[in-house]
Design a protein around this motif. Structure first.
Motif, PDB file in Angstrom:
ATOM      1  N   VAL A 146      34.535  30.762  42.413  1.00 11.31           N
ATOM      2  CA  VAL A 146      33.757  30.499  41.204  1.00 11.31           C
ATOM      3  C   VAL A 146      34.137  29.131  40.661  1.00 11.31           C
ATOM      4  O   VAL A 146      35.303  28.723  40.724  1.00 11.31           O
ATOM      5  CB  VAL A 146      34.061  31.575  40.133  1.00 11.31           C
ATOM      6  CG1 VAL A 146      33.381  31.276  38.834  1.00 11.31           C
ATOM      7  CG2 VAL A 146      33.663  32.940  40.638  1.00 11.31           C
ATOM      8  N   ARG A 177      29.812  38.140  44.801  1.00  6.06           N
ATOM      9  CA  ARG A 177      28.621  37.311  44.646  1.00  6.06           C
ATOM     10  C   ARG A 177      28.353  37.010  43.171  1.00  6.06           C
ATOM     11  O   ARG A 177      27.743  36.016  42.821  1.00  6.06           O
ATOM     12  CB  ARG A 177      27.417  38.022  45.256  1.00  6.06           C
ATOM     13  CG  ARG A 177      26.178  37.152  45.303  1.00  6.06           C
ATOM     14  CD  ARG A 177      25.006  37.842  45.928  1.00  6.06           C
ATOM     15  NE  ARG A 177      24.537  38.877  45.001  1.00  6.06           N
ATOM     16  CZ  ARG A 177      23.965  40.007  45.364  1.00  6.06           C
ATOM     17  NH1 ARG A 177      23.795  40.286  46.626  1.00  6.06           N
ATOM     18  NH2 ARG A 177      23.559  40.878  44.481  1.00  6.06           N
ATOM     19  N   GLU A 178      28.836  37.919  42.299  1.00  5.87           N
ATOM     20  CA  GLU A 178      28.616  37.744  40.873  1.00  5.87           C
ATOM     21  C   GLU A 178      29.776  38.386  40.113  1.00  5.87           C
ATOM     22  O   GLU A 178      30.261  39.444  40.500  1.00  5.87           O
ATOM     23  CB  GLU A 178      27.294  38.403  40.481  1.00  5.87           C
ATOM     24  CG  GLU A 178      26.823  38.092  39.093  1.00  5.87           C
ATOM     25  CD  GLU A 178      25.418  38.627  38.868  1.00  5.87           C
ATOM     26  OE1 GLU A 178      24.475  37.838  39.003  1.00  5.87           O
ATOM     27  OE2 GLU A 178      25.302  39.818  38.557  1.00  5.87           O
ATOM     28  N   TYR A 179      30.204  37.710  39.057  1.00  9.85           N
ATOM     29  CA  TYR A 179      31.257  38.234  38.202  1.00  9.85           C
ATOM     30  C   TYR A 179      30.695  38.497  36.811  1.00  9.85           C
ATOM     31  O   TYR A 179      29.787  37.790  36.355  1.00  9.85           O
ATOM     32  CB  TYR A 179      32.404  37.221  38.060  1.00  9.85           C
ATOM     33  CG  TYR A 179      33.276  37.102  39.275  1.00  9.85           C
ATOM     34  CD1 TYR A 179      34.340  37.971  39.475  1.00  9.85           C
ATOM     35  CD2 TYR A 179      33.045  36.113  40.213  1.00  9.85           C
ATOM     36  CE1 TYR A 179      35.154  37.848  40.591  1.00  9.85           C
ATOM     37  CE2 TYR A 179      33.854  35.982  41.331  1.00  9.85           C
ATOM     38  CZ  TYR A 179      34.909  36.854  41.512  1.00  9.85           C
ATOM     39  OH  TYR A 179      35.710  36.741  42.606  1.00  9.85           O
ATOM     40  N   GLN A 180      31.262  39.491  36.142  1.00 15.53           N
ATOM     41  CA  GLN A 180      30.969  39.687  34.734  1.00 15.53           C
ATOM     42  C   GLN A 180      32.207  39.219  33.971  1.00 15.53           C
ATOM     43  O   GLN A 180      33.319  39.700  34.218  1.00 15.53           O
ATOM     44  CB  GLN A 180      30.679  41.148  34.401  1.00 15.53           C
ATOM     45  CG  GLN A 180      30.340  41.318  32.930  1.00 15.53           C
ATOM     46  CD  GLN A 180      30.066  42.754  32.571  1.00 15.53           C
ATOM     47  OE1 GLN A 180      30.956  43.592  32.662  1.00 15.53           O
ATOM     48  NE2 GLN A 180      28.837  43.020  32.173  1.00 15.53           N
ATOM     49  N   SER A 204      28.451  40.521  48.139  1.00 19.16           N
ATOM     50  CA  SER A 204      27.492  40.095  49.164  1.00 19.16           C
ATOM     51  C   SER A 204      27.545  41.104  50.314  1.00 19.16           C
ATOM     52  O   SER A 204      28.379  42.011  50.335  1.00 19.16           O
ATOM     53  CB  SER A 204      27.853  38.693  49.662  1.00 19.16           C
ATOM     54  OG  SER A 204      29.069  38.743  50.380  1.00 19.16           O
ATOM     55  N   GLN A 264      27.391  36.740  32.630  1.00 19.64           N
ATOM     56  CA  GLN A 264      27.388  36.844  34.091  1.00 19.64           C
ATOM     57  C   GLN A 264      27.562  35.442  34.668  1.00 19.64           C
ATOM     58  O   GLN A 264      27.010  34.479  34.153  1.00 19.64           O
ATOM     59  CB  GLN A 264      26.064  37.424  34.581  1.00 19.64           C
ATOM     60  CG  GLN A 264      25.761  38.823  34.109  1.00 19.64           C
ATOM     61  CD  GLN A 264      26.698  39.857  34.660  1.00 19.64           C
ATOM     62  OE1 GLN A 264      27.403  40.486  33.903  1.00 19.64           O
ATOM     63  NE2 GLN A 264      26.715  40.039  35.964  1.00 19.64           N
ATOM     64  N   VAL A 265      28.306  35.354  35.751  1.00 18.72           N
ATOM     65  CA  VAL A 265      28.442  34.091  36.468  1.00 18.72           C
ATOM     66  C   VAL A 265      28.232  34.391  37.953  1.00 18.72           C
ATOM     67  O   VAL A 265      28.803  35.329  38.496  1.00 18.72           O
ATOM     68  CB  VAL A 265      29.802  33.402  36.187  1.00 18.72           C
ATOM     69  CG1 VAL A 265      30.967  34.216  36.664  1.00 18.72           C
ATOM     70  CG2 VAL A 265      29.854  32.016  36.795  1.00 18.72           C
ATOM     71  N   THR A 266      27.366  33.597  38.555  1.00 13.20           N
ATOM     72  CA  THR A 266      27.028  33.783  39.969  1.00 13.20           C
ATOM     73  C   THR A 266      27.884  32.869  40.825  1.00 13.20           C
ATOM     74  O   THR A 266      28.106  31.708  40.487  1.00 13.20           O
ATOM     75  CB  THR A 266      25.536  33.458  40.192  1.00 13.20           C
ATOM     76  OG1 THR A 266      24.776  34.290  39.335  1.00 13.20           O
ATOM     77  CG2 THR A 266      25.131  33.691  41.627  1.00 13.20           C
TER      78      THR A 266
END
Length: 179
Positions: A145, A104-107, A98, A135-137
């Motif tokens: 998360v 902000r996002e993970y792979q 961010s 992907q997880v936001t």
């Protein structure tokens, strides 16, 4: 001048029209060769894996093989096909930050290495690596998360990996029965 149909005639026609509209997609899908995925025809009857049935990957693999007609044997010598899991690693990496520098996002990655051998220990499938990604936001301002979502995504990747392995096993040459 045409007269409107009586209600007693309109009702059966409306029912037939609804049936035709509801059945049309099924007829079109059947006409194009679409078929629901059923059992996979495996070219062997017996299978061995040293993975414990209590492991998530081992349990799911055994379940899938049994569903497709294979018998899971405990002794390596009794199997036409032997599966070896060489490595399994769930991985997580920050994919986006961010403006405040928080994730902000993970792979998510699920990496496995595996191979398959026959009864004479010859390689049927050489050591192979498979990497699945999701992907997880992060929805939280603090960058935390939802771990339940992460676990569900890893489970989905594990099931996808097993399905891909089953497709590879299905195209093996037919294995001779053991003496």
């Amino acid at each position: 001048m045409t007269r409107p149909l009586a209600p007693s005639v309109r009702a059966p026609l409306a029912g037939r029209r609804r049936l035709l509209v509801a059945g049309l997609p099924a007829l079109l899908a059947a006409g194009c060769g679409f078929k629901l995925r059923g059992q996979t025809e495996l070219p062997f009857k017996t299978f061995h894996s040293p993975l414990p049935a209590s492991s998530q990957f081992g349990g799911e693999l055994r379940r899938s093989l049994r569903t497709n007609g294979a018998t899971i044997v405990e002794r390596r010598e009794d199997a036409q096909v032997r599966f070896e899991l060489l490595g399994e690693a769930p991985e997580r990496e920050i994919a986006a930050l961010s403006t405040s520098g928080r994730p902000r996002e993970y792979q998510l990655r699920y990496r496995i290495r595996w191979q398959v051998r026959d009864a004479s220990n010859a390689e049927l499938i050489p050591p192979s690596e498979m990497v699945l990604r999701r992907q997880v936001t992060v929805l939280d301002v603090q960058g935390i998360v939802n771990e339940e979502e992460v676990l569900l995504l890893y489970r989905d990747m594990r099931i996808d990996a097993i399905q891909q392995i089953l497709r590879r096993l299905a195209v093996l040459p037919p294995q001779p029965p053991l003496p």
